[in-house]
Design an enzyme around this catalytic site. Structure first.
Site, PDB file in Angstrom:
ATOM      1  N   CYS A 167      49.930  39.743  38.813  1.00  0.00           N
ATOM      2  CA  CYS A 167      50.059  39.696  40.154  1.00  0.00           C
ATOM      3  C   CYS A 167      48.494  39.502  40.580  1.00  0.00           C
ATOM      4  O   CYS A 167      47.760  40.693  40.560  1.00  0.00           O
ATOM      5  CB  CYS A 167      50.624  40.893  40.604  1.00  0.00           C
ATOM      6  SG  CYS A 167      50.573  41.193  42.518  1.00  0.00           S
TER       7      CYS A 167
ATOM      8  N   CYS B 122      47.892  42.381  43.323  1.00  0.00           N
ATOM      9  CA  CYS B 122      47.640  43.957  42.626  1.00  0.00           C
ATOM     10  C   CYS B 122      46.290  43.856  41.880  1.00  0.00           C
ATOM     11  O   CYS B 122      45.595  44.877  41.970  1.00  0.00           O
ATOM     12  CB  CYS B 122      48.677  43.577  41.423  1.00  0.00           C
ATOM     13  SG  CYS B 122      50.457  43.560  41.706  1.00  0.00           S
TER      14      CYS B 122
END
Length: 144
Positions: free
Chosen positions: A69, A72
């Site tokens: 991600c 993230c």
């Protein structure tokens, strides 16, 4: 705050009883003698997550994330910087949703990154999306 708090050791996961005065003076674990707070987020698996959330009197701020991600990865250094500002009033932890899929499903984590705040064994607030350090700190303190 006049009574002792239970704080789970980030190294051996033993529950320690710590007075407010001790908590502010960089306490060590009574069992493994490692620091109870390091100013860095703690990576937890499902069992570690359950232990910290159930036994800690300090609010647990969780970053649910995954290695693939992009947002993230962008938020990771912000979350680490927030740990330096929020400990010892909070324990900051990271849960990799790829490794803890059952936990993510049980908690209905639908998007990542997602911040969730746990107090007294229960989720009290949730915030999806990447945040900067100031927003993480403000959000956590606003929901504590």
């Amino acid at each position: 705050m006049s009574s002792s708090q239970h704080i789970v050791c980030p190294h051996c996961h033993t529950t320690n009883r710590v007075s407010p005065a001790q908590r502010d003076q960089a306490p060590d674990c009574g069992k493994c003698h490692q620091p109870l707070f390091s100013g860095k987020p703690l990576a937890l698996d499902e069992a570690g997550f359950a232990r910290h959330v159930a036994r800690s009197d300090v609010p647990i701020l969780v970053d649910f994330w995954a290695p693939w991600c992009g947002p993230c990865r962008t938020m990771a250094p912000q979350f680490e910087a927030a740990a330096r500002q929020l400990e010892p009033d909070f324990r900051l932890v990271k849960v990799n949703t790829e490794e803890a899929q059952q936990l993510a499903a049980r908690l209905q984590i639908r998007s990542i990154p997602t911040l969730a705040l746990f107090r007294g064994g229960r989720e009290v607030a949730r915030q999806p999306g990447a945040l900067g350090v100031a927003d993480i700190v403000r959000w956590a303190r606003g929901h504590a």
